[in-house]
Design a protein around this motif. Structure first.
Motif, PDB file in Angstrom:
ATOM      1  N   PHE A   4       0.727  -1.237  -0.072  1.00 54.51           N
ATOM      2  CA  PHE A   4      -0.184  -0.209  -0.061  1.00 54.51           C
ATOM      3  C   PHE A   4       0.777   1.296   0.058  1.00 54.51           C
ATOM      4  O   PHE A   4       1.948   1.412   0.729  1.00 54.51           O
ATOM      5  N   VAL A   5       0.619   2.074  -0.664  1.00 56.82           N
ATOM      6  CA  VAL A   5       1.137   3.437  -0.814  1.00 56.82           C
ATOM      7  C   VAL A   5       0.132   4.956  -0.451  1.00 56.82           C
ATOM      8  O   VAL A   5      -1.055   4.597  -1.090  1.00 56.82           O
ATOM      9  N   TYR A   6       0.321   5.330   0.355  1.00 56.71           N
ATOM     10  CA  TYR A   6      -0.522   6.831   0.788  1.00 56.71           C
ATOM     11  C   TYR A   6      -0.036   7.937   0.115  1.00 56.71           C
ATOM     12  O   TYR A   6       1.030   8.405   0.190  1.00 56.71           O
ATOM     13  N   ASN A   7      -0.861   8.381  -0.763  1.00 61.87           N
ATOM     14  CA  ASN A   7      -0.653  10.020  -1.282  1.00 61.87           C
ATOM     15  C   ASN A   7       0.378   9.967  -2.160  1.00 61.87           C
ATOM     16  O   ASN A   7       1.189  10.919  -2.476  1.00 61.87           O
ATOM     17  N   ASP A   8       0.813   8.838  -2.645  1.00 65.58           N
ATOM     18  CA  ASP A   8       2.225   8.617  -3.723  1.00 65.58           C
ATOM     19  C   ASP A   8       3.514   9.170  -2.947  1.00 65.58           C
ATOM     20  O   ASP A   8       4.643   9.357  -3.472  1.00 65.58           O
ATOM     21  N   THR A  66      -5.221   5.069   5.420  1.00 69.47           N
ATOM     22  CA  THR A  66      -4.940   4.088   4.365  1.00 69.47           C
ATOM     23  C   THR A  66      -5.896   3.003   4.454  1.00 69.47           C
ATOM     24  O   THR A  66      -6.665   2.432   3.373  1.00 69.47           O
ATOM     25  N   THR A  67      -6.179   2.296   5.677  1.00 77.26           N
ATOM     26  CA  THR A  67      -7.059   1.362   6.028  1.00 77.26           C
ATOM     27  C   THR A  67      -8.457   1.673   5.467  1.00 77.26           C
ATOM     28  O   THR A  67      -9.264   0.795   4.858  1.00 77.26           O
ATOM     29  N   LEU A  68      -9.082   2.833   6.073  1.00 77.48           N
ATOM     30  CA  LEU A  68     -10.320   3.138   5.603  1.00 77.48           C
ATOM     31  C   LEU A  68     -10.463   3.425   4.178  1.00 77.48           C
ATOM     32  O   LEU A  68     -11.626   3.190   3.560  1.00 77.48           O
ATOM     33  N   GLU A 119     -10.195  14.771  -0.148  1.00 78.95           N
ATOM     34  CA  GLU A 119      -9.769  13.604  -0.911  1.00 78.95           C
ATOM     35  C   GLU A 119      -8.219  13.378  -0.618  1.00 78.95           C
ATOM     36  O   GLU A 119      -7.607  14.291  -0.628  1.00 78.95           O
ATOM     37  N   TYR A 120      -7.732  11.874  -0.592  1.00 79.23           N
ATOM     38  CA  TYR A 120      -6.411  11.804  -0.846  1.00 79.23           C
ATOM     39  C   TYR A 120      -6.391  10.550  -1.795  1.00 79.23           C
ATOM     40  O   TYR A 120      -7.333   9.781  -2.074  1.00 79.23           O
ATOM     41  N   LYS A 174      -3.002   1.646 -10.315  1.00 79.12           N
ATOM     42  CA  LYS A 174      -2.913   2.983 -10.089  1.00 79.12           C
ATOM     43  C   LYS A 174      -3.231   3.465  -8.859  1.00 79.12           C
ATOM     44  O   LYS A 174      -4.363   2.988  -8.263  1.00 79.12           O
ATOM     45  N   SER A 175      -3.088   4.757  -8.660  1.00 85.95           N
ATOM     46  CA  SER A 175      -3.488   5.475  -7.389  1.00 85.95           C
ATOM     47  C   SER A 175      -4.835   5.696  -7.809  1.00 85.95           C
ATOM     48  O   SER A 175      -5.098   6.170  -9.009  1.00 85.95           O
ATOM     49  N   TYR A 176      -5.700   5.806  -6.733  1.00 80.33           N
ATOM     50  CA  TYR A 176      -6.945   6.408  -6.834  1.00 80.33           C
ATOM     51  C   TYR A 176      -7.535   7.128  -5.757  1.00 80.33           C
ATOM     52  O   TYR A 176      -7.201   6.928  -4.527  1.00 80.33           O
ATOM     53  N   PRO A 177      -8.410   8.248  -5.896  1.00 83.53           N
ATOM     54  CA  PRO A 177      -8.767   9.133  -5.130  1.00 83.53           C
ATOM     55  C   PRO A 177      -9.843   8.478  -4.129  1.00 83.53           C
ATOM     56  O   PRO A 177     -10.690   7.709  -4.495  1.00 83.53           O
ATOM     57  N   VAL A 178      -9.720   8.542  -2.672  1.00 84.43           N
ATOM     58  CA  VAL A 178     -10.719   8.108  -1.814  1.00 84.43           C
ATOM     59  C   VAL A 178     -11.234   9.356  -0.715  1.00 84.43           C
ATOM     60  O   VAL A 178     -10.382  10.170  -0.588  1.00 84.43           O
ATOM     61  N   GLN A 179     -12.395   8.824  -0.396  1.00 90.48           N
ATOM     62  CA  GLN A 179     -12.708   9.875   0.881  1.00 90.48           C
ATOM     63  C   GLN A 179     -13.985   9.182   1.633  1.00 90.48           C
ATOM     64  O   GLN A 179     -15.102   9.570   1.485  1.00 90.48           O
TER      65      GLN A 179
END
Length: 314
Positions: A45-49, A84-86, A125-126, A134-139
């Protein structure tokens, strides 16, 4: 899909579940770096690149961050791991969340912890990335949350079915002690006739005590030792650099079990059932001289949180 999300944010491991989908990673964050495709695994897992989270941080980050801060609402490492988990389990969905706090900090931390969870969506969003995707936006939006003393999830996992109904009727009328073994803390939660007993407490007797001893034993055997947060795979395999360290592991956890037994005896209460839980519970179980003891697995807390949610929000 169920809108109940269960979160167990620990010092060493973070476990979470939603509708049968699980997150289980070390509670550690590290600086992200370029990686060869062959080294990227599906559970990375990667958070916000910007930051590696969990296993990938442990294995590949040159600079790592892990927190000993008891205040979950303030710890930056916990914040990144939680988001990251949520983000992984909820993406942009609205969820009801059940989590827990150490018994001794429950009353002082409950309000700021829940405030942080309920205000998560307001931060905007993050992005997260999993594996080679690929990275994807979550909120994620936490609409409501319920925070319980750690250990209660394990007790409820034992007593309730998946719909939140009591299935162990005889046991529910008995006096139960849950020994929830974490990395730095041991939660001792007494449960009697649907009431959490006033003797319940958290003490600083966790897996870390056994690991510190184990480091000393390995140092004497080989002349060097892994960092404390790197010991897990060697404990699981029982080997370190070609050496059989199983006797050393047993010796270290036998010492920890003795400390835990002393803490249980300090409660000055006789219990009918003892639930022994936590990721390392199996290493101390045989050394605990207790009647009617039951070994619970590492995910019992998370499952129990889900059952509490269903019981609370029917």
């Amino acid at each position: 899909m169920s809108n109940i999300l269960n979160l167990d944010l620990g010092f060493k491991w973070t476990k979470a579940e939603r509708d049968g989908k699980f997150y289980r990673q070390p509670t550690i964050v590290g600086e992200a770096k370029d990686m060869f495709d062959q080294n990227i695994k599906s559970d990375h897992f990667v958070y916000n690149d910007e930051l590696f989270v969990g296993n990938v941080a442990l294995e590949f980050s040159d600079i790592k961050y892990f927190s000993l801060n008891n205040k979950k609402a303030e710890a930056e490492t916990s914040d990144v791991v939680m988001k990251t988990t949520l983000g992984y389990l909820a993406k942009k969905d609205k969820v009801s969340l059940v989590s827990g706090l150490p018994i001794n900090f429950y009353f002082t931390q409950k309000a700021p912890f829940e405030e942080k969870l309920l205000g998560l969506a307001d931060q905007g969003e993050y992005k997260i990335r999993k594996g080679k995707g690929k990275s994807y936006p979550v909120q994620p939006i936490v609409e409501r949350c319920k925070t319980v003393p750690q250990g209660l999830g394990i007790t409820m996992d034992y007593l309730l079915d998946d719909d939140g109904k009591i299935v162990r009727l005889k046991e529910a009328k008995k006096k139960i002690l849950t020994a929830d073994l974490g990395f730095y803390t041991l939660n001792l939660l007494g449960f009697d006739k649907s009431t959490i007993m006033k003797e319940s407490k958290s003490v600083l007797v966790g897996v870390e005590k056994a690991y510190t001893l184990l480091q000393t034993y390995i140092q004497k055997l080989t002349g060097h030792t892994p960092a404390i947060y790197e010991l897990d795979p060697f404990v699981i395999s029982g080997r370190y650099q070609g050496h059989n360290i199983v006797p050393l592991i047993r010796r270290a956890f036998k010492s920890l079990a003795l400390q835990i037994k002393n803490e249980i005896e300090s409660l000055n209460t006789e219990f009918d059932i003892y639930l022994i839980a936590g990721g390392a519970a199996r290493y101390i179980f045989d050394y605990l001289d207790l009647p009617n003891k039951v070994l619970m697995d590492q995910l019992a807390q998370v499952r129990g949180y889900g059952k509490i949610g269903k019981k609370s929000w029917k």
